[in-house]
Scaffold this motif. Structure first.
Motif, PDB file in Angstrom:
ATOM      1  N   LEU A 169       1.155  -1.745   0.366  1.00  0.00           N
ATOM      2  CA  LEU A 169      -0.165   0.374  -0.467  1.00  0.00           C
ATOM      3  C   LEU A 169       1.000   1.129   0.000  1.00  0.00           C
ATOM      4  O   LEU A 169       0.663   2.762  -0.004  1.00  0.00           O
ATOM      5  CB  LEU A 169      -0.700  -0.096   1.570  1.00  0.00           C
ATOM      6  N   GLY A 170       2.186   1.054  -0.068  1.00  0.00           N
ATOM      7  CA  GLY A 170       3.100   2.734  -0.441  1.00  0.00           C
ATOM      8  C   GLY A 170       2.450   2.886  -1.896  1.00  0.00           C
ATOM      9  O   GLY A 170       3.349   4.344  -1.895  1.00  0.00           O
ATOM     10  N   LEU A 171       2.660   1.314  -2.221  1.00  0.00           N
ATOM     11  CA  LEU A 171       2.820   2.060  -3.702  1.00  0.00           C
ATOM     12  C   LEU A 171       1.657   2.290  -3.994  1.00  0.00           C
ATOM     13  O   LEU A 171      -0.274   1.901  -3.334  1.00  0.00           O
ATOM     14  CB  LEU A 171       3.192   1.042  -5.457  1.00  0.00           C
ATOM     15  N   ASP A 172       1.452   2.063  -5.519  1.00  0.00           N
ATOM     16  CA  ASP A 172      -0.470   1.998  -6.160  1.00  0.00           C
ATOM     17  C   ASP A 172      -1.194   0.607  -6.342  1.00  0.00           C
ATOM     18  O   ASP A 172      -0.573   0.161  -6.723  1.00  0.00           O
ATOM     19  CB  ASP A 172      -0.542   2.472  -7.882  1.00  0.00           C
ATOM     20  N   ASP A 226       8.899   6.365   5.270  1.00  0.00           N
ATOM     21  CA  ASP A 226       9.073   7.640   4.920  1.00  0.00           C
ATOM     22  C   ASP A 226       7.891   8.018   4.499  1.00  0.00           C
ATOM     23  O   ASP A 226       7.308   9.081   4.697  1.00  0.00           O
ATOM     24  CB  ASP A 226       9.998   8.065   3.501  1.00  0.00           C
ATOM     25  N   LYS A 227       6.988   6.878   3.965  1.00  0.00           N
ATOM     26  CA  LYS A 227       5.386   7.214   3.746  1.00  0.00           C
ATOM     27  C   LYS A 227       4.166   7.421   4.977  1.00  0.00           C
ATOM     28  O   LYS A 227       3.147   7.909   5.194  1.00  0.00           O
ATOM     29  CB  LYS A 227       5.042   6.055   2.839  1.00  0.00           C
ATOM     30  N   PHE A 228       4.896   6.359   6.122  1.00  0.00           N
ATOM     31  CA  PHE A 228       3.776   6.055   6.917  1.00  0.00           C
ATOM     32  C   PHE A 228       4.313   5.616   8.193  1.00  0.00           C
ATOM     33  O   PHE A 228       5.846   5.763   8.970  1.00  0.00           O
ATOM     34  CB  PHE A 228       3.355   4.488   6.780  1.00  0.00           C
ATOM     35  N   ALA A 229       4.192   5.770   9.474  1.00  0.00           N
ATOM     36  CA  ALA A 229       3.960   5.757  10.863  1.00  0.00           C
ATOM     37  C   ALA A 229       2.891   5.322  11.487  1.00  0.00           C
ATOM     38  O   ALA A 229       2.170   5.789  11.214  1.00  0.00           O
ATOM     39  CB  ALA A 229       4.511   7.429  11.190  1.00  0.00           C
ATOM     40  N   ILE A 230       3.085   4.881  12.687  1.00  0.00           N
ATOM     41  CA  ILE A 230       1.969   4.335  13.112  1.00  0.00           C
ATOM     42  C   ILE A 230       1.422   6.332  14.395  1.00  0.00           C
ATOM     43  O   ILE A 230       2.656   6.273  15.184  1.00  0.00           O
ATOM     44  CB  ILE A 230       2.558   3.486  14.730  1.00  0.00           C
ATOM     45  N   LEU A 231       0.350   6.145  14.527  1.00  0.00           N
ATOM     46  CA  LEU A 231       0.017   6.998  15.320  1.00  0.00           C
ATOM     47  C   LEU A 231      -0.427   7.050  16.772  1.00  0.00           C
ATOM     48  O   LEU A 231      -1.719   5.794  16.656  1.00  0.00           O
ATOM     49  CB  LEU A 231      -1.158   8.636  14.649  1.00  0.00           C
ATOM     50  N   ARG A 232      -0.319   6.701  17.553  1.00  0.00           N
ATOM     51  CA  ARG A 232      -0.480   6.288  19.562  1.00  0.00           C
ATOM     52  C   ARG A 232      -1.278   7.319  20.461  1.00  0.00           C
ATOM     53  O   ARG A 232      -1.974   7.551  21.283  1.00  0.00           O
ATOM     54  CB  ARG A 232       1.093   5.992  20.068  1.00  0.00           C
ATOM     55  N   SER A 233      -0.950   9.121  19.331  1.00  0.00           N
ATOM     56  CA  SER A 233      -1.491   9.529  20.247  1.00  0.00           C
ATOM     57  C   SER A 233      -1.377  11.080  19.519  1.00  0.00           C
ATOM     58  O   SER A 233      -0.669  11.519  18.224  1.00  0.00           O
ATOM     59  CB  SER A 233      -0.498  10.465  22.109  1.00  0.00           C
ATOM     60  N   PRO A 234      -2.677  11.890  19.288  1.00  0.00           N
ATOM     61  CA  PRO A 234      -2.648  13.290  19.083  1.00  0.00           C
ATOM     62  C   PRO A 234      -1.364  14.023  19.320  1.00  0.00           C
ATOM     63  O   PRO A 234      -1.162  15.013  17.913  1.00  0.00           O
ATOM     64  CB  PRO A 234      -3.908  13.872  19.186  1.00  0.00           C
ATOM     65  N   ASP A 235      -0.171  14.068  20.312  1.00  0.00           N
ATOM     66  CA  ASP A 235       0.585  15.128  20.476  1.00  0.00           C
ATOM     67  C   ASP A 235       1.932  15.033  19.863  1.00  0.00           C
ATOM     68  O   ASP A 235       2.253  15.507  19.634  1.00  0.00           O
ATOM     69  CB  ASP A 235       0.589  14.215  21.879  1.00  0.00           C
ATOM     70  N   ASP A 236       1.230  13.273  18.826  1.00  0.00           N
ATOM     71  CA  ASP A 236       2.708  13.160  18.303  1.00  0.00           C
ATOM     72  C   ASP A 236       1.999  13.299  16.581  1.00  0.00           C
ATOM     73  O   ASP A 236       3.209  13.048  15.425  1.00  0.00           O
ATOM     74  CB  ASP A 236       2.645  11.576  18.387  1.00  0.00           C
ATOM     75  N   TYR A 237       1.111  13.799  16.651  1.00  0.00           N
ATOM     76  CA  TYR A 237       0.381  14.295  15.513  1.00  0.00           C
ATOM     77  C   TYR A 237       1.704  15.209  14.477  1.00  0.00           C
ATOM     78  O   TYR A 237       1.895  14.878  13.251  1.00  0.00           O
ATOM     79  CB  TYR A 237      -0.491  14.532  15.157  1.00  0.00           C
TER      80      TYR A 237
END
Length: 402
Positions: free
Chosen positions: A54-57, A112-123
């Protein structure tokens, strides 16, 4: 005036599908300048069926990185879905963890395309560089089974909301499609689950719950509650999967947010009626096949049932206006601070309105809202600011309890 607005919306919808080498439309620019949070995308389920990078088309699915960036998507809640059948078979725990592994694999392949978000403070820190942030929402509390310790384990893996039940009742709560409702709302264990979710900072999600279970969840939670992907029953009378005006108002009164879903089955009354009929017919089919097996006959498969159902119930065409109507009504009913979006991309078999078919299409929604007179500030709230606010409030309740 209404004709001109409709024309403007139509032109904007056409512009929303512009090629990458074309100038950005005003709605596309707005999308990229705003924070867009979609609280329900079923990519993990699709990854288990067939691995796509899913990093590509990935044109066969509705979420991938190139189209997410085209549409301006910033935070995508990946749905960790398990079915009632998997719950019954005792495989929900394994499948949920495998889906989380799949999300982590995407991030590992494309940091470089994705990261896991665990808290809105890290956005702000994580979104830098054009990443799409992947948060985790668990659709169906079945993987918890009967063990509260598993909530801590899933929280450690990044799960930040849990839909307490799915299409059928489980150990926690009664489901809106279920004919069997043993708890008449929430089970005693379900009350413990909500208390622990509040303590950990996991948002309580009431999408898919029966009305009684939604009322009980709202009463049990000390923190605001969300509906991660629900429509409003005002447009689909008798369809309990969607929220009544009274339940939606109760969510808003508690400080929560109703994330309006895009799928045809939730925004179109004819498709909603077919959806209800499907979940009424499935238990009868399951019983009939069990009886056939007991007689020594070869039972039909669920896949055969679904294929026949689709032949007997062809799709109804639905336009983007059905979603815009839901948002308009929700804003008037609840106030703009309590409305968001939860598309259900990759979760409804492609049954989506014209103009809202993939994550590239959020600009079409923006153009439609602008054409209907919503202010830029209000649209930004709907696109993501409201959900981030509620998430922070849930975290605050968690911190106060420790």
């Amino acid at each position: 005036m209404r004709t001109l607005l409709a024309l403007a919306c139509t032109l904007a919808l056409t512009a929303g599908a512009a090629r990458a080498d074309e100038p950005l439309s005003a709605a596309q620019k707005f999308a990229r300048e705003s924070v867009i949070v979609d609280t329900h995308i079923d990519a993990p389920t699709e990854l288990l069926k067939h691995w796509n990078d899913l990093g590509l088309d990935a044109p066969k699915v509705e979420f991938d990185y190139p189209r997410a960036r085209q549409g301006g998507l910033d935070v995508a809640f990946m749905s960790i879905y398990t079915s009632p059948e998997q719950d019954k078979a005792g495989t929900a725990w394994q499948i949920a963890n495998t889906q989380i592994d799949g999300v982590e694999a995407m991030v590992g392949r494309h940091p470089d395309k994705f990261a896991i978000l665990r808290s809105p403070d890290d956005y702000r820190r994580l979104v830098d560089g054009g990443r799409v942030l992947l948060a985790l929402g668990m659709e169906n509390g079945a993987p918890i089974e009967g063990d509260l310790k598993r909530l801590q384990q899933f929280h450690a893996r990044g799960v930040r909301y849990i839909t307490l039940a799915h299409s059928h009742s489980n150990r926690i709560a009664d489901g809106s499609y279920s004919l069997d409702r043993p708890w008449k709302g929430l089970s005693p264990f379900g009350a413990q689950v909500i208390a622990e979710m509040n303590r950990l900072g996991i948002m309580v999600d009431v999408s898919h719950l029966s009305d009684d279970a939604t009322v009980a969840a709202l009463a049990a939670s000390r923190a605001p509650v969300i509906a991660s992907h629900s429509g409003l029953r005002h447009f689909t009378p008798g369809f309990e999967r969607n929220l009544s005006d009274e339940l939606a108002q109760a969510i808003a009164k508690k400080g929560g947010v109703v994330q309006i879903v895009f799928g045809n089955g939730f925004v179109d009354p004819k498709t909603a009626a077919d959806t209800t009929a499907y979940f009424r017919a499935r238990p009868e089919f399951d019983r009939a096949q069990a009886e056939a097996a007991a007689r020594g006959e070869k039972p039909k498969t669920v896949e055969e049932f679904d294929q026949q159902w689709e032949r007997d119930h062809p799709p109804h065409p639905v336009k983007i206006d059905a979603v815009l109507d839901q948002i308009d009504y929700a804003v008037k009913l609840l106030g703009v601070d309590h409305v968001g979006i939860g598309s259900d991309f990759d979760g409804v078999g492609g049954a989506l309105p014209e103009g809202l078919r993939t994550v590239a299409d959020y600009p079409n929604l923006i153009a439609g809202l602008q054409a209907r007179g919503h202010s830029d500030a209000d649209i930004r709230k709907i696109l993501g600011e409201n959900l981030l606010r509620v998430w922070r409030e849930v975290e605050a309740v968690s911190k106060a309890a420790r």
